[in-house]
Design a protein around this motif. Structure first.
Motif, PDB file in Angstrom:
ATOM      1  N   LYS A  36       0.828  -1.238   0.140  1.00 57.30           N
ATOM      2  CA  LYS A  36      -0.044  -0.022   0.004  1.00 57.30           C
ATOM      3  C   LYS A  36       0.954   1.294   0.200  1.00 57.30           C
ATOM      4  O   LYS A  36       0.307   2.254   0.101  1.00 57.30           O
ATOM      5  CB  LYS A  36      -0.972  -0.147   1.060  1.00 57.30           C
ATOM      6  CG  LYS A  36      -2.117  -0.907   1.201  1.00 57.30           C
ATOM      7  CD  LYS A  36      -2.809  -1.054   2.210  1.00 57.30           C
ATOM      8  CE  LYS A  36      -4.228  -2.024   2.072  1.00 57.30           C
ATOM      9  NZ  LYS A  36      -5.200  -1.421   1.402  1.00 57.30           N
ATOM     10  N   TYR A  38       2.927   2.204   2.506  1.00 59.37           N
ATOM     11  CA  TYR A  38       3.140   2.904   3.733  1.00 59.37           C
ATOM     12  C   TYR A  38       4.493   2.703   4.150  1.00 59.37           C
ATOM     13  O   TYR A  38       4.933   3.338   5.361  1.00 59.37           O
ATOM     14  CB  TYR A  38       2.128   2.228   4.583  1.00 59.37           C
ATOM     15  CG  TYR A  38       0.640   2.605   4.452  1.00 59.37           C
ATOM     16  CD1 TYR A  38       0.297   3.925   4.116  1.00 59.37           C
ATOM     17  CD2 TYR A  38      -0.263   1.345   4.284  1.00 59.37           C
ATOM     18  CE1 TYR A  38      -1.104   4.230   4.007  1.00 59.37           C
ATOM     19  CE2 TYR A  38      -1.632   1.716   4.311  1.00 59.37           C
ATOM     20  CZ  TYR A  38      -1.823   3.174   3.867  1.00 59.37           C
ATOM     21  OH  TYR A  38      -3.331   3.374   3.623  1.00 59.37           O
ATOM     22  N   THR A  51       7.074   5.406   5.071  1.00 62.17           N
ATOM     23  CA  THR A  51       6.870   6.430   4.310  1.00 62.17           C
ATOM     24  C   THR A  51       6.265   7.573   4.828  1.00 62.17           C
ATOM     25  O   THR A  51       5.430   7.399   5.976  1.00 62.17           O
ATOM     26  CB  THR A  51       6.439   6.110   2.845  1.00 62.17           C
ATOM     27  OG1 THR A  51       5.037   5.685   3.087  1.00 62.17           O
ATOM     28  CG2 THR A  51       7.115   4.909   2.166  1.00 62.17           C
ATOM     29  N   LYS A  53       3.456   8.714   3.885  1.00 58.33           N
ATOM     30  CA  LYS A  53       1.910   8.156   3.751  1.00 58.33           C
ATOM     31  C   LYS A  53       1.760   7.266   5.174  1.00 58.33           C
ATOM     32  O   LYS A  53       0.777   7.082   5.485  1.00 58.33           O
ATOM     33  CB  LYS A  53       1.970   7.585   2.460  1.00 58.33           C
ATOM     34  CG  LYS A  53       0.358   7.061   2.111  1.00 58.33           C
ATOM     35  CD  LYS A  53       0.231   6.094   0.884  1.00 58.33           C
ATOM     36  CE  LYS A  53      -0.917   5.493   0.738  1.00 58.33           C
ATOM     37  NZ  LYS A  53      -0.986   4.876  -0.485  1.00 58.33           N
ATOM     38  N   LEU A  56       1.468   9.295   8.213  1.00 55.61           N
ATOM     39  CA  LEU A  56       0.296   9.793   8.073  1.00 55.61           C
ATOM     40  C   LEU A  56      -1.007   8.880   8.702  1.00 55.61           C
ATOM     41  O   LEU A  56      -1.854   9.191   9.287  1.00 55.61           O
ATOM     42  CB  LEU A  56      -0.253  10.465   6.582  1.00 55.61           C
ATOM     43  CG  LEU A  56      -1.559  11.112   6.502  1.00 55.61           C
ATOM     44  CD1 LEU A  56      -1.739  12.191   7.590  1.00 55.61           C
ATOM     45  CD2 LEU A  56      -1.702  11.503   5.147  1.00 55.61           C
ATOM     46  N   LEU A  57      -0.854   7.604   8.370  1.00 52.64           N
ATOM     47  CA  LEU A  57      -1.577   6.310   8.587  1.00 52.64           C
ATOM     48  C   LEU A  57      -1.868   6.395  10.132  1.00 52.64           C
ATOM     49  O   LEU A  57      -2.804   6.440  10.770  1.00 52.64           O
ATOM     50  CB  LEU A  57      -1.472   5.167   8.009  1.00 52.64           C
ATOM     51  CG  LEU A  57      -2.051   4.015   8.454  1.00 52.64           C
ATOM     52  CD1 LEU A  57      -3.514   3.858   8.046  1.00 52.64           C
ATOM     53  CD2 LEU A  57      -1.424   2.810   7.796  1.00 52.64           C
TER      54      LEU A  57
END
Length: 70
Positions: A36, A38, A51, A53, A56-57
């Motif tokens: 995904k 991440y 990452t 991303k 952020l998750l």
């Protein structure tokens, strides 16, 4: 999320050693995070790294744990 926080976002492939005990992340979770976007495999292939991303998750997940009346 706990593995990412314990490791500072750089998850060693051999696992994380805490108080003399090794903790190994679930390979299915890592694979899903990689697929995904991440996490990525670092250039030396010694660890997985979150990452932006992925961070952020985690931030969104932590925010979602807040008490509903706040």
């Amino acid at each position: 999320m706990a593995y990412a926080l314990f490791s500072g976002g750089k998850l060693p492939k051999e696992g994380i050693r805490i108080d003399g005990t090794w903790f190994h992340p679930d390979i299915w979770v890592v694979k899903a995070m990689l697929n995904k976007g991440y996490m990525v495999d670092n250039a030396e292939r010694s660890h997985f790294e979150l990452t932006p991303k992925g961070w952020l998750l985690i931030a969104e997940t932590v925010e979602g744990l807040r008490e509903p009346w706040r």
